[in-house]
Design a protein around this motif. Sequence first.
Motif, PDB file in Angstrom:
ATOM      1  N   PRO A 118      -1.796  -4.219   6.055  1.00 14.27           N
ATOM      2  CA  PRO A 118      -1.127  -4.321   4.749  1.00 14.27           C
ATOM      3  C   PRO A 118       0.176  -5.084   4.874  1.00 14.27           C
ATOM      4  CG  PRO A 118      -0.752  -2.162   5.709  1.00 14.27           C
ATOM      5  CD  PRO A 118      -1.739  -2.854   6.603  1.00 14.27           C
ATOM      6  N   GLY A 119       0.616  -5.667   3.766  1.00 15.24           N
ATOM      7  CA  GLY A 119       1.887  -6.379   3.798  1.00 15.24           C
ATOM      8  C   GLY A 119       3.056  -5.426   3.910  1.00 15.24           C
ATOM      9  N   ARG A 120       2.947  -4.271   3.241  1.00 12.53           N
ATOM     10  CA  ARG A 120       4.015  -3.271   3.227  1.00 12.53           C
ATOM     11  C   ARG A 120       3.350  -1.909   3.073  1.00 12.53           C
ATOM     12  NH1 ARG A 120       8.673  -3.391  -1.451  1.00 12.53           N
ATOM     13  NH2 ARG A 120      10.133  -1.820  -0.629  1.00 12.53           N
ATOM     14  N   LEU A 121       3.689  -0.988   3.936  1.00 14.92           N
ATOM     15  CA  LEU A 121       3.052   0.324   3.954  1.00 14.92           C
ATOM     16  C   LEU A 121       4.096   1.397   3.663  1.00 14.92           C
ATOM     17  CD1 LEU A 121       0.633   2.157   4.458  1.00 14.92           C
ATOM     18  CD2 LEU A 121       1.084   1.986   6.920  1.00 14.92           C
ATOM     19  N   VAL A 122       3.858   2.164   2.591  1.00 15.11           N
ATOM     20  CA  VAL A 122       4.796   3.193   2.142  1.00 15.11           C
ATOM     21  C   VAL A 122       4.078   4.540   2.131  1.00 15.11           C
ATOM     22  CG1 VAL A 122       6.274   3.987   0.254  1.00 15.11           C
ATOM     23  CG2 VAL A 122       6.024   1.527   0.699  1.00 15.11           C
ATOM     24  N   LEU A 123       4.722   5.548   2.679  1.00 15.86           N
ATOM     25  CA  LEU A 123       4.253   6.925   2.546  1.00 15.86           C
ATOM     26  C   LEU A 123       5.111   7.591   1.489  1.00 15.86           C
ATOM     27  CD1 LEU A 123       2.610   9.446   3.432  1.00 15.86           C
ATOM     28  CD2 LEU A 123       4.410   9.860   5.130  1.00 15.86           C
ATOM     29  N   ALA A 124       4.474   8.219   0.487  1.00 17.07           N
ATOM     30  CA  ALA A 124       5.215   8.827  -0.609  1.00 17.07           C
ATOM     31  C   ALA A 124       4.723  10.237  -0.871  1.00 17.07           C
ATOM     32  CB  ALA A 124       5.078   7.983  -1.877  1.00 17.07           C
ATOM     33  N   VAL A 125       5.633  11.201  -0.813  1.00 17.39           N
ATOM     34  CA  VAL A 125       5.287  12.604  -1.072  1.00 17.39           C
ATOM     35  C   VAL A 125       6.437  13.262  -1.834  1.00 17.39           C
ATOM     36  CG1 VAL A 125       3.812  12.846   0.956  1.00 17.39           C
ATOM     37  CG2 VAL A 125       6.237  13.371   1.132  1.00 17.39           C
ATOM     38  N   PRO A 126       6.130  14.265  -2.650  1.00 22.54           N
ATOM     39  CA  PRO A 126       7.212  14.946  -3.366  1.00 22.54           C
ATOM     40  C   PRO A 126       8.099  15.789  -2.469  1.00 22.54           C
ATOM     41  CG  PRO A 126       5.104  15.198  -4.502  1.00 22.54           C
ATOM     42  CD  PRO A 126       4.808  14.664  -3.144  1.00 22.54           C
ATOM     43  N   VAL A 127       7.510  16.447  -1.457  1.00 22.40           N
ATOM     44  CA  VAL A 127       8.278  17.393  -0.647  1.00 22.40           C
ATOM     45  C   VAL A 127       7.719  17.420   0.772  1.00 22.40           C
ATOM     46  CG1 VAL A 127       6.799  19.354  -1.282  1.00 22.40           C
ATOM     47  CG2 VAL A 127       9.176  19.765  -0.591  1.00 22.40           C
ATOM     48  N   GLY A 128       8.591  17.673   1.735  1.00 29.99           N
ATOM     49  CA  GLY A 128       8.130  17.719   3.119  1.00 29.99           C
ATOM     50  C   GLY A 128       9.130  18.397   4.031  1.00 29.99           C
ATOM     51  N   ALA A 129       8.631  18.863   5.152  1.00 22.69           N
ATOM     52  CA  ALA A 129       9.501  19.427   6.175  1.00 22.69           C
ATOM     53  C   ALA A 129      10.398  18.306   6.711  1.00 22.69           C
ATOM     54  CB  ALA A 129       8.667  20.026   7.296  1.00 22.69           C
ATOM     55  N   PRO A 130      11.698  18.554   6.862  1.00 16.41           N
ATOM     56  CA  PRO A 130      12.617  17.486   7.273  1.00 16.41           C
ATOM     57  C   PRO A 130      12.210  16.803   8.574  1.00 16.41           C
ATOM     58  CG  PRO A 130      13.839  19.421   6.569  1.00 16.41           C
ATOM     59  CD  PRO A 130      12.402  19.830   6.622  1.00 16.41           C
ATOM     60  N   VAL A 159       0.854  -1.186   0.000  1.00 16.27           N
ATOM     61  CA  VAL A 159       0.000   0.000   0.000  1.00 16.27           C
ATOM     62  C   VAL A 159       0.887   1.232   0.000  1.00 16.27           C
ATOM     63  CG1 VAL A 159      -1.785   1.301   1.228  1.00 16.27           C
ATOM     64  CG2 VAL A 159      -1.862  -1.202   1.228  1.00 16.27           C
ATOM     65  N   VAL A 160       0.583   2.171  -0.896  1.00 10.06           N
ATOM     66  CA  VAL A 160       1.311   3.425  -0.969  1.00 10.06           C
ATOM     67  C   VAL A 160       0.336   4.562  -0.680  1.00 10.06           C
ATOM     68  CG1 VAL A 160       2.769   4.930  -2.367  1.00 10.06           C
ATOM     69  CG2 VAL A 160       2.812   2.446  -2.742  1.00 10.06           C
ATOM     70  N   GLU A 200       5.755   5.444  11.465  1.00  8.73           N
ATOM     71  CA  GLU A 200       4.369   5.092  11.135  1.00  8.73           C
ATOM     72  C   GLU A 200       4.261   4.235   9.877  1.00  8.73           C
ATOM     73  OE1 GLU A 200       1.936   5.817  13.071  1.00  8.73           O
ATOM     74  OE2 GLU A 200       2.740   7.419  14.358  1.00  8.73           O
ATOM     75  N   ALA A 201       5.297   4.199   9.057  1.00  5.79           N
ATOM     76  CA  ALA A 201       5.268   3.449   7.805  1.00  5.79           C
ATOM     77  C   ALA A 201       6.501   2.565   7.708  1.00  5.79           C
ATOM     78  CB  ALA A 201       5.216   4.404   6.617  1.00  5.79           C
ATOM     79  N   ASP A 202       6.413   1.555   6.862  1.00  8.50           N
ATOM     80  CA  ASP A 202       7.583   0.709   6.640  1.00  8.50           C
ATOM     81  C   ASP A 202       8.661   1.477   5.879  1.00  8.50           C
ATOM     82  OD1 ASP A 202       6.397  -1.606   7.858  1.00  8.50           O
ATOM     83  OD2 ASP A 202       5.162  -1.798   6.066  1.00  8.50           O
ATOM     84  N   ALA A 243      -2.619  10.234  10.644  1.00  7.25           N
ATOM     85  CA  ALA A 243      -3.931   9.618  10.851  1.00  7.25           C
ATOM     86  C   ALA A 243      -4.237   8.621   9.744  1.00  7.25           C
ATOM     87  CB  ALA A 243      -5.011  10.699  10.921  1.00  7.25           C
ATOM     88  N   ALA A 244      -3.883   8.972   8.508  1.00  9.84           N
ATOM     89  CA  ALA A 244      -4.132   8.081   7.381  1.00  9.84           C
ATOM     90  C   ALA A 244      -3.322   6.794   7.501  1.00  9.84           C
ATOM     91  CB  ALA A 244      -3.788   8.802   6.077  1.00  9.84           C
ATOM     92  N   LEU A 245      -2.057   6.911   7.840  1.00 13.03           N
ATOM     93  CA  LEU A 245      -1.205   5.730   7.966  1.00 13.03           C
ATOM     94  C   LEU A 245      -1.703   4.797   9.063  1.00 13.03           C
ATOM     95  CD1 LEU A 245       2.259   7.474   7.568  1.00 13.03           C
ATOM     96  CD2 LEU A 245       1.254   5.849   5.957  1.00 13.03           C
ATOM     97  N   ARG A 246      -2.123   5.362  10.165  1.00 15.40           N
ATOM     98  CA  ARG A 246      -2.626   4.518  11.255  1.00 15.40           C
ATOM     99  C   ARG A 246      -3.917   3.824  10.860  1.00 15.40           C
ATOM    100  NH1 ARG A 246      -1.197   7.732  16.947  1.00 15.40           N
ATOM    101  NH2 ARG A 246       1.049   7.892  16.510  1.00 15.40           N
ATOM    102  N   ALA A 247      -4.760   4.514  10.094  1.00 14.56           N
ATOM    103  CA  ALA A 247      -5.997   3.890   9.627  1.00 14.56           C
ATOM    104  C   ALA A 247      -5.683   2.733   8.678  1.00 14.56           C
ATOM    105  CB  ALA A 247      -6.877   4.935   8.941  1.00 14.56           C
ATOM    106  N   VAL A 248      -4.734   2.941   7.773  1.00 12.73           N
ATOM    107  CA  VAL A 248      -4.353   1.875   6.839  1.00 12.73           C
ATOM    108  C   VAL A 248      -3.743   0.698   7.580  1.00 12.73           C
ATOM    109  CG1 VAL A 248      -2.867   1.269   4.891  1.00 12.73           C
ATOM    110  CG2 VAL A 248      -4.034   3.473   4.920  1.00 12.73           C
ATOM    111  N   ARG A 249      -2.957   0.983   8.594  1.00  9.43           N
ATOM    112  CA  ARG A 249      -2.267  -0.074   9.332  1.00  9.43           C
ATOM    113  C   ARG A 249      -3.253  -1.052   9.961  1.00  9.43           C
ATOM    114  NH1 ARG A 249       2.819  -1.572   8.628  1.00  9.43           N
ATOM    115  NH2 ARG A 249       3.819   0.378   9.262  1.00  9.43           N
TER     116      ARG A 249
END
Length: 217
Positions: free
Chosen positions: A152-164, A127-128, A173-175, A142-148
């Motif tokens: 899922p077998g593998r949980l990935v958070l993917a974003v183009p940009v973010g605060a370090p 799941v991405v 919260e994610a694999d 909140a979204a990652l915890r809901a998905v968890r």
Amino acid sequence: MRLPFDDRAEAGTLLAARLSGLGLRAPVVLALPRGGVAVAVPVARRLEGVLDVLVSRKIGCPGYPELGVGAVAEGGEPVFDPGMLRRTRSAEEDFARVVARERAEVARRVAVYRGGRRPPATAGRDVVVVDDGLATGVTARAALRAVRTGEPGRLVLAVPVGAPETADALRSEADEVVVLATPARFHAVGQWYRRFDQLDDGDVLRLLGRGSARGDV
């Protein structure tokens, strides 16, 4: 990584290229509306995944709705930021009315975007979770915890940009957390896009319709 991105579509294409090296197999790609959907369309196409939405809403402070103290996502429980609770001298119980209102908005958006379809099955699947950027990260958490909860077998958070600091905090919260750029002087997601138009429900439905890999499983 060259910044700013031209728009969410370009950011999604670049993000998809990075994700293609992770060995994900026909993943479920869950976009956080509204902006995350525009990023997720090229991701789902490149990864040959199932595209759908995962609605997550910020819990704002009464009187200061832009000040997020937490978030709630469909299928999950409210998640609060302890630091913001201390800053506002509040307790979780103080936000019961706000939580109820945001749950209602989550339900409304789910009905509009999914139209009665069941969400895709995630148990044992890759799941991405995709958004257009990470500022405080509270809606993503909140979204990652809901998905968890769906195991899922593998949980990935993917974003183009973010605060370090936000990207680092969400690694628990994610694999895997994939962020193309974490600029030091991060103030808002929109500053890293040349075009960062506000999207409405119609835009989301149009984008979901363009996601060629979208379907029910």
